[in-house]
Design an enzyme around this catalytic site. Structure first.
Site, PDB file in Angstrom:
ATOM      1  N   GLU A   1     -28.588  61.351 -69.793  1.00 29.73           N
ATOM      2  CA  GLU A   1     -29.121  60.471 -68.758  1.00 29.73           C
ATOM      3  C   GLU A   1     -28.228  59.252 -68.568  1.00 29.73           C
ATOM      4  O   GLU A   1     -27.527  58.831 -69.482  1.00 29.73           O
ATOM      5  CB  GLU A   1     -30.531  60.014 -69.146  1.00 29.73           C
ATOM      6  CG  GLU A   1     -31.566  61.115 -69.023  1.00 29.73           C
ATOM      7  CD  GLU A   1     -32.929  60.686 -69.544  1.00 29.73           C
ATOM      8  OE1 GLU A   1     -33.922  61.023 -68.895  1.00 29.73           O
ATOM      9  OE2 GLU A   1     -33.009  60.019 -70.575  1.00 29.73           O
TER      10      GLU A   1
ATOM     11  N   CYS B   1     -32.703  52.365 -70.776  1.00 33.40           N
ATOM     12  CA  CYS B   1     -31.357  52.108 -71.261  1.00 33.40           C
ATOM     13  C   CYS B   1     -31.440  51.764 -72.733  1.00 33.40           C
ATOM     14  O   CYS B   1     -32.198  50.922 -73.153  1.00 33.40           O
ATOM     15  CB  CYS B   1     -30.687  50.986 -70.486  1.00 33.40           C
ATOM     16  SG  CYS B   1     -28.995  50.765 -71.002  1.00 33.40           S
TER      17      CYS B   1
ATOM     18  N   CYS C   1     -35.075  55.613 -83.123  1.00 36.92           N
ATOM     19  CA  CYS C   1     -34.383  56.037 -81.901  1.00 36.92           C
ATOM     20  C   CYS C   1     -34.571  57.524 -81.624  1.00 36.92           C
ATOM     21  O   CYS C   1     -34.326  58.358 -82.500  1.00 36.92           O
ATOM     22  CB  CYS C   1     -32.901  55.710 -82.009  1.00 36.92           C
ATOM     23  SG  CYS C   1     -31.930  56.326 -80.609  1.00 36.92           S
TER      24      CYS C   1
ATOM     25  N   CYS D   1     -27.276  62.214 -81.017  1.00 35.29           N
ATOM     26  CA  CYS D   1     -26.547  61.238 -81.841  1.00 35.29           C
ATOM     27  C   CYS D   1     -26.712  61.611 -83.311  1.00 35.29           C
ATOM     28  O   CYS D   1     -27.781  62.039 -83.735  1.00 35.29           O
ATOM     29  CB  CYS D   1     -27.091  59.826 -81.605  1.00 35.29           C
ATOM     30  SG  CYS D   1     -26.183  58.556 -82.513  1.00 35.29           S
TER      31      CYS D   1
ATOM     32  N   CYS E   1     -30.857  56.764 -86.625  1.00 34.21           N
ATOM     33  CA  CYS E   1     -31.640  55.527 -86.752  1.00 34.21           C
ATOM     34  C   CYS E   1     -33.140  55.866 -86.641  1.00 34.21           C
ATOM     35  O   CYS E   1     -33.531  56.681 -85.802  1.00 34.21           O
ATOM     36  CB  CYS E   1     -31.232  54.517 -85.684  1.00 34.21           C
ATOM     37  SG  CYS E   1     -29.491  54.053 -85.813  1.00 34.21           S
TER      38      CYS E   1
ATOM     39  N   CYS F   1     -25.643  52.073 -67.153  1.00 31.89           N
ATOM     40  CA  CYS F   1     -25.728  52.384 -68.580  1.00 31.89           C
ATOM     41  C   CYS F   1     -25.432  53.870 -68.747  1.00 31.89           C
ATOM     42  O   CYS F   1     -26.079  54.699 -68.112  1.00 31.89           O
ATOM     43  CB  CYS F   1     -27.152  52.049 -69.031  1.00 31.89           C
ATOM     44  SG  CYS F   1     -27.503  52.532 -70.717  1.00 31.89           S
TER      45      CYS F   1
HETATM   46  N1  SAH Z   1     -25.551  54.067 -80.427  1.00 23.95           N
HETATM   47  C1  SAH Z   1     -25.309  52.777 -79.903  1.00 23.95           C
HETATM   48  C2  SAH Z   1     -25.575  52.667 -78.421  1.00 23.95           C
HETATM   49  C3  SAH Z   1     -26.790  53.368 -77.882  1.00 23.95           C
HETATM   50  S1  SAH Z   1     -28.334  52.744 -78.417  1.00 23.95           S
HETATM   51  C4  SAH Z   1     -26.084  51.722 -80.690  1.00 23.95           C
HETATM   52  O1  SAH Z   1     -26.907  52.095 -81.499  1.00 23.95           O
HETATM   53  O2  SAH Z   1     -25.810  50.546 -80.497  1.00 23.95           O
HETATM   54  C5  SAH Z   1     -28.436  51.199 -77.527  1.00 23.95           C
HETATM   55  C6  SAH Z   1     -29.437  50.227 -78.099  1.00 23.95           C
HETATM   56  O3  SAH Z   1     -30.791  50.703 -77.947  1.00 23.95           O
HETATM   57  C7  SAH Z   1     -29.246  49.987 -79.586  1.00 23.95           C
HETATM   58  O4  SAH Z   1     -29.250  48.620 -79.875  1.00 23.95           O
HETATM   59  C8  SAH Z   1     -30.445  50.673 -80.178  1.00 23.95           C
HETATM   60  O5  SAH Z   1     -30.775  50.144 -81.415  1.00 23.95           O
HETATM   61  C9  SAH Z   1     -31.505  50.461 -79.139  1.00 23.95           C
HETATM   62  N2  SAH Z   1     -32.656  51.359 -79.296  1.00 23.95           N
HETATM   63  C10 SAH Z   1     -32.653  52.665 -79.606  1.00 23.95           C
HETATM   64  N3  SAH Z   1     -33.919  53.134 -79.687  1.00 23.95           N
HETATM   65  C11 SAH Z   1     -34.740  52.108 -79.399  1.00 23.95           C
HETATM   66  C12 SAH Z   1     -36.154  51.952 -79.316  1.00 23.95           C
HETATM   67  N4  SAH Z   1     -36.979  52.954 -79.548  1.00 23.95           N
HETATM   68  N5  SAH Z   1     -36.648  50.738 -78.988  1.00 23.95           N
HETATM   69  C13 SAH Z   1     -35.814  49.713 -78.744  1.00 23.95           C
HETATM   70  N6  SAH Z   1     -34.478  49.789 -78.812  1.00 23.95           N
HETATM   71  C14 SAH Z   1     -33.937  50.970 -79.148  1.00 23.95           C
HETATM   72 FE1  SF4 Z   2     -27.545  56.725 -82.345  1.00 25.93          FE
HETATM   73 FE2  SF4 Z   2     -29.856  55.810 -81.496  1.00 25.93          FE
HETATM   74 FE3  SF4 Z   2     -28.804  54.825 -83.720  1.00 25.93          FE
HETATM   75 FE4  SF4 Z   2     -27.674  54.225 -81.358  1.00 25.93          FE
HETATM   76  S1  SF4 Z   2     -29.716  53.642 -82.053  1.00 25.93           S
HETATM   77  S2  SF4 Z   2     -26.644  54.898 -83.260  1.00 25.93           S
HETATM   78  S3  SF4 Z   2     -28.062  56.160 -80.249  1.00 25.93           S
HETATM   79  S4  SF4 Z   2     -29.486  56.932 -83.428  1.00 25.93           S
END
Ligand code: SAH
Ligand code: SF4
Length: 387
Positions: A101, A369, A152, A145, A149, A138
């Site tokens: 997306e 995003c 996420c 990924c 995390c 974005c």
């Molecule tokens: N992988 C990279 C970029 C993509 S994620 C990274 O982790 O920075 C972009 C942002 O969205 C990151 O700061 C991530 O921690 C945040 N994010 C992911 N899942 C989320 C969620 N469920 N609620 C709020 N922020 C989230």
């Molecule tokens: Fe990957 Fe999501 Fe962690 Fe960003 S926040 S590094 S997209 S698992």
């Protein structure tokens, strides 16, 4: 810089992602004149035409040769979703049927206020005025990924595959093609699905394509790479683009135990090493880093955590984006209540840290995003867990 540390860019994986100098080499092999290189590159990146048949000022012979050699669009738009405030989400389908997306966020929309508060420190009044028609896109950098995390959706689904530079940049070409009226692309953020620094070579090539003056021509300073903290690649990015690319670091905790719990990558690149890499990133004058901090109830939202974060960031040219966690299906973690979020922000501000709240309203697109989920895939994961 030592010779060893200089990275040699790998070859293009497909014609779409070739830079003009690579086109020149190929055209030389094909005994075609050199000036065709820029002609083809401009068709692709200035006019968004990837089908050789439509490159009308090229001789038929060359158009046929390009088609035969495989020049074709690497992605298509499978679905478009518009929100009331102008934000637009595109579901992009890649050649093998995998989907990612991308979101287009107009400046001035609610989503943009959330995302970009405190940005553009060194912008002139003039550039701010033109930016009112500006749209920030974005984009995704991987299908899924690998970083896992805890909060996420992309992380939970795991890495399905890497994206090529051509696929990454296609999102921008397809996104630009949907802009209407005086709207124009003012920035690109790598905050969609995936960890961009875990796909470094494709990322670096995508950055070169997006910023090439004969292509999309976007200045490096309008590109933001968000990372969970891959230390060697932060250094590579610093070296390859002299710190001109805006860096956003997903910190989420300033103490080791909490960070490891939220982000397994912290075991590989511990906080101290990450912070050292962040401190040596050559941020241009009048610019600053972005620290992203997703607030998760009961885990990283305490007063102590806020004070610890303030201490950690002391002396760093950075602003903090606080993001109350968006709910993720099948995950029990959640955002703190409003009062806790505000207290956290206040503590940071009292400590002199510029802090902005990205209040995702939980509606479909503003929330998208940064957590462009593999919706179908995530469901599959849960189903298989039950089996
Ligand atoms: N992988 C990279 C970029 C993509 S994620 C990274 O982790 O920075 C972009 C942002 O969205 C990151 O700061 C991530 O921690 C945040 N994010 C992911 N899942 C989320 C969620 N469920 N609620 C709020 N922020 C989230
Ligand atoms: Fe990957 Fe999501 Fe962690 Fe960003 S926040 S590094 S997209 S698992």
């Amino acid at each position: 810089m030592s010779l060893q540390s200089r990275s040699v860019p790998p070859q293009a994986q497909s014609l779409v992602e070739q830079l003009p100098e690579e086109w020149e080499l190929l055209l030389h092999e094909w005994s075609e004149p050199r000036y065709r290189a820029l002609q083809i590159f401009r068709w692709i990146y200035q006019r968004g035409v990837l089908n050789p048949e439509q490159m009308t000022d090229l001789p038929k012979r060359l158009r046929d040769k390009l088609a035969e050699a495989g020049l074709a669009p690497p992605a298509t738009v499978a679905k478009t979703q518009d929100s009331a405030d102008g934000t637009k989400k595109l579901l992009i389908e890649l050649a093998d049927g995998k989907q990612v997306e991308t979101v287009l966020i107009p400046r001035g929309s609610v989503a943009a206020e959330d995302l970009f508060a405190g940005d553009g420190d060194d912008e002139t009044a003039e550039s701010r005025a033109t930016d009112s028609q500006g749209v920030t896109q974005c984009i995704s950098s991987q299908v899924g990924c690998a970083m896992g995390c805890a909060f996420c959706a992309s992380g939970i689904a795991g890495l399905k595959r890497q994206m090529s530079a051509g696929e990454i940049v296609s999102q921008v070409l397809l996104g630009r093609a949907t802009l209407e009226g005086s709207a124009r692309l003012a920035g690109v953020v790598f905050m969609g699905m995936g960890e961009p620094l875990h796909n470094y070579d494709a990322l670096a090539r995508a950055i070169r394509l997006i910023s090439h003056p004969d292509g999309l021509g976007m200045s490096l300073r309008r590109l933001t790479v968000s990372t969970s903290g891959l230390v060697p690649e932060i250094d590579r990015l610093a070296r390859d683009f002299s710190g001109q690319v805006q860096l956003a670091v997903s910190l989420h905790a300033a103490d080791t135990d909490t960070r490891t719990r939220l982000m397994p990558v912290n075991k590989k690149y511990p906080l101290s090493e990450l912070l050292a890499a962040v401190r040596r990133y050559p941020v241009p004058r009048r610019r600053r880093l972005t620290i992203e901090y997703t607030l998760v109830r009961g885990l990283n939202d305490t007063e102590l955590a806020a004070k610890n974060l303030a201490r950690t960031l002391h002396g760093l040219r950075a602003k903090v984006n606080l993001i109350p966690m968006n709910p993720v299906a099948g995950v029990s973690l959640a955002a703190p209540d409003e009062a806790t979020v505000e207290r956290f922000q206040q503590i940071l501000r009292d400590e002199g840290i510029d802090t902005f709240l990205r209040r995702r309203r939980g509606d479909d697109i503003a929330a998208a995003c940064g957590q462009l989920a593999l919706h179908g895939e995530a469901r599959k994961v849960r189903t298989s867990e039950r089996v």
